[in-house]
Design a protein around this motif. Structure first.
Motif, PDB file in Angstrom:
ATOM      1  N   LYS A   1      39.008  47.407  44.319  1.00  0.00           N
ATOM      2  CA  LYS A   1      39.377  46.998  43.384  1.00  0.00           C
ATOM      3  C   LYS A   1      39.952  45.687  43.842  1.00  0.00           C
ATOM      4  O   LYS A   1      40.359  45.486  44.913  1.00  0.00           O
ATOM      5  CB  LYS A   1      40.604  47.594  42.615  1.00  0.00           C
ATOM      6  N   ARG A   2      39.682  44.510  42.983  1.00  0.00           N
ATOM      7  CA  ARG A   2      40.184  43.048  43.393  1.00  0.00           C
ATOM      8  C   ARG A   2      41.566  43.123  43.017  1.00  0.00           C
ATOM      9  O   ARG A   2      41.940  42.793  41.917  1.00  0.00           O
ATOM     10  CB  ARG A   2      39.406  42.044  42.612  1.00  0.00           C
ATOM     11  N   ILE A   3      42.674  43.641  43.751  1.00  0.00           N
ATOM     12  CA  ILE A   3      43.954  44.062  43.439  1.00  0.00           C
ATOM     13  C   ILE A   3      44.747  42.599  43.356  1.00  0.00           C
ATOM     14  O   ILE A   3      44.887  41.738  44.285  1.00  0.00           O
ATOM     15  CB  ILE A   3      44.830  44.927  44.370  1.00  0.00           C
ATOM     16  N   GLU A   4      45.613  42.303  42.291  1.00  0.00           N
ATOM     17  CA  GLU A   4      46.428  41.252  42.121  1.00  0.00           C
ATOM     18  C   GLU A   4      47.874  42.035  41.778  1.00  0.00           C
ATOM     19  O   GLU A   4      48.062  42.277  40.697  1.00  0.00           O
ATOM     20  CB  GLU A   4      46.108  40.257  41.137  1.00  0.00           C
ATOM     21  N   GLN A   5      48.772  42.241  42.837  1.00  0.00           N
ATOM     22  CA  GLN A   5      50.013  43.087  42.645  1.00  0.00           C
ATOM     23  C   GLN A   5      50.825  42.499  41.584  1.00  0.00           C
ATOM     24  O   GLN A   5      51.243  41.323  41.775  1.00  0.00           O
ATOM     25  CB  GLN A   5      50.639  43.496  43.914  1.00  0.00           C
ATOM     26  N   THR A   6      51.292  43.059  40.570  1.00  0.00           N
ATOM     27  CA  THR A   6      52.290  42.586  39.713  1.00  0.00           C
ATOM     28  C   THR A   6      53.638  43.363  40.118  1.00  0.00           C
ATOM     29  O   THR A   6      53.696  43.995  40.987  1.00  0.00           O
ATOM     30  CB  THR A   6      51.894  43.073  38.355  1.00  0.00           C
TER      31      THR A   6
END
Length: 414
Positions: free
Chosen positions: A408-413
C-alpha cells in the motif's frame, strides 16, 4: 458447568459460536445462542436484490443450519439483559444465567425517527434497501418505474456499510443504461457528510465516479422531514431536494433490547472498548459487529476481523490474562461501481484507504482504489465465502484481521 451466552444469530453471533465451540472445553462450558428469527439473511445481497442481480433465494437461508454442533440454539425473543445479575430474560419469563455474554444483536433501520419517512408513501414512492422487505419491494418498483427524479439519500451516520448507498447510485446508473432509459432518470446522491465518503482519499475517487456517471451530489444535508405530499426532502437549513422516487437509508439503531436493558447510547449501540471489544461497563460482557459503538465501518468484513480477535480475548479473559488491544478497526470493502466493475478499499482507525495491491504486495491480484472487473468478481465471490467460510469460522487465506501496510502507498494520518 459454566455458561457462555450469545445474543443474536446473525453474522457476528454465528461466527462467534463457530469460533468458540472449537476452543472451549465441552466438559466445562455450555454455549447457547439466542435469536427470535428463523431466517438468516446475507445482508450485502440486499444491494443487488433491487436490480435483479441476486434472487431472493440467494440472500436468505434457514438460520439453524449454520449453528455449529455443540451449541444450543434457542429461538425466542430476548426481553431483557440484567448485567448486574449475569442474567438474560426471555419473552416467556424464562431466564438464562451466564458467566460470559456476547452481544451480537446487530442494528436495524428506524424510519420512524424522521417525520414523514414512514408515512403513507413508505414502500410506494419511498423505499429502503437495508431490509429484506425493503429491497424486495424496491425491486418490484424498479421493474415497472418509467423514470423521473431518483434520489439516493443517507439520513445520518453511522450506518451499515457506509459505501452501500454510493453503490446503489452507481448500480442504478448501470441498471437504467441497460434498460435503455438512463436519459429518463435524473439521479441525485444526498448525504449528511461533506463529501461522498468518510475518508478523504476514497472520497476523491468516489466523487470522480459520481461526476463521470452524471450523478448529482448534495452534501451536508441533515434531513429534518420528508414532505411526501409534495415529493421532497427538507433539511434543517430549509434546503429542499425534489424526488419522484426516494431511496433512503434511514437512521440505523441498535436493537431495542439494548435500550430496555439500559446498556446503550442514544442510538442503542453498546459502549465498547474499541481495541479489545469488551463492554466498557461490564467486564464479562463482550460486543461484536453492528451492536458496538466503535468508530469503524458496520460491515461484514469488520465483524469477521473482530471475531478472530474476540475469540482470543475471551480465552484470555477465562484464563485471567490481560486482554489484547489488537483490533485496529480493520475494514475491507468492495465498492460496486456498475457496468461489471468495482473498487476495493482497505482501511482502519488511523489509516484511510490508499492505492496499492491486495492481498499480495505488488502482485494483487486485486487493486486498491482502482475500478476494474477483478474487484467486481471479488465482490460476487464474497457471497460464497460468507455462506461457506465466514459463518463457519474459517479464516480467509492471506487476509489478516489486522490491516497490513504491505503493498500500500501509505500516507499516515492522525
Amino acid at each position: 458447568m459454566k455458561n457462555l451466552v450469545i445474543l443474536g444469530a446473525g453474522t457476528s453471533g454465528t461466527m462467534m459460536a463457530s469460533h468458540l465451540v472449537k476452543k472451549l472445553p465441552k466438559k466445562e462450558w455450555n454455549i447457547t445462542i439466542i435469536d427470535q428469527y428463523k431466517t438468516h439473511y446475507y445482508q450485502p445481497g440486499f444491494l443487488f436484490l433491487p436490480f435483479d442481480i441476486y434472487t431472493e433465494e440467494q440472500v436468505k437461508k434457514t438460520g439453524s443450519k449454520f449453528i455449529p454442533k455443540g451449541v444450543k440454539y434457542v429461538q425466542e425473543k430476548i426481553e431483557l439483559i440484567e448485567p448486574e445479575f449475569n442474567k438474560v430474560v426471555l419473552q416467556d419469563d424464562k431466564t438464562l444465567n451466564y458467566d460470559i455474554l456476547i452481544i451480537a444483536t446487530g442494528s436495524k433501520i428506524a424510519p420512524d425517527e424522521i417525520e414523514g419517512m414512514e408515512g403513507p408513501e413508505w414502500q410506494k414512492s419511498i423505499f429502503d434497501f437495508y431490509s429484506y422487505e425493503g429491497a424486495k419491494a424496491l425491486r418490484d418498483k424498479l421493474r415497472e418505474w418509467k423514470g423521473g427524479k431518483l434520489v439516493v439519500h443517507i439520513t445520518e451516520m453511522p450506518i451499515k456499510c457506509p459505501v452501500a448507498p454510493l453503490e446503489f447510485a452507481f448500480l442504478a446508473d448501470s441498471y437504467f443504461k441497460k434498460k435503455g432509459m438512463r436519459d429518463k432518470v435524473d439521479i441525485t446522491y444526498v448525504t449528511p457528510l461533506d463529501g461522498a465518503f468518510t475518508k478523504p482519499k476514497a472520497t476523491k475517487a468516489l466523487h470522480h465516479l459520481l461526476e463521470e456517471k452524471g450523478i448529482k451530489e448534495v452534501t451536508s444535508f441533515n434531513i429534518e422531514r420528508v414532505d411526501y405530499e409534495n415529493n421532497k426532502i427538507i433539511d434543517y437549513a430549509d434546503t429542499e431536494v425534489a424526488y419522484d422516487l426516494l431511496v433512503t437509508v434511514p437512521t440505523n439503531m441498535g436493537d431495542e433490547l439494548i435500550e430496555r436493558s439500559g446498556m446503550g447510547d442514544d442510538l442503542n449501540f453498546v459502549p465498547t472498548h474499541k481495541h479489545t471489544l469488551q463492554s466498557k461497563n461490564h467486564d464479562n460482557v463482550f460486543v461484536i459487529g453492528d451492536a458496538t459503538n466503535i468508530p469503524t465501518s458496520k460491515a461484514g468484513s469488520v465483524a469477521h476481523f473482530e471475531a478472530e480477535i474476540l475469540e482470543e480475548n475471551i480465552l484470555r479473559y477465562i484464563e485471567g490474562k490481560t486482554l489484547k488491544e489488537d483490533f485496529d478497526g480493520h475494514a475491507n470493502c468492495f465498492v460496486e461501481t456498475g457496468n461489471g466493475k468495482a473498487l476495493l478499499i482497505d482501511f482502519n482507525y488511523t489509516q484511510e484507504p490508499v492505492e496499492g495491491t491486495f492481498p499480495f504486495p505488488g502482485v494483487g491480484p486485486l487493486k486498491l482504489l482502482k475500478e476494474n472487473k477483478m474487484n467486481h468478481l471479488g465482490k460476487l465471490a464474497f457471497r460464497w465465502i460468507y455462506w461457506n467460510m465466514l459463518l463457519k469460522g474459517i479464516p480467509i487465506p492471506f487476509v489478516s484481521s489486522k490491516m497490513s501496510t504491505k503493498g500500500k502507498r501509505i500516507e499516515q494520518t492522525a
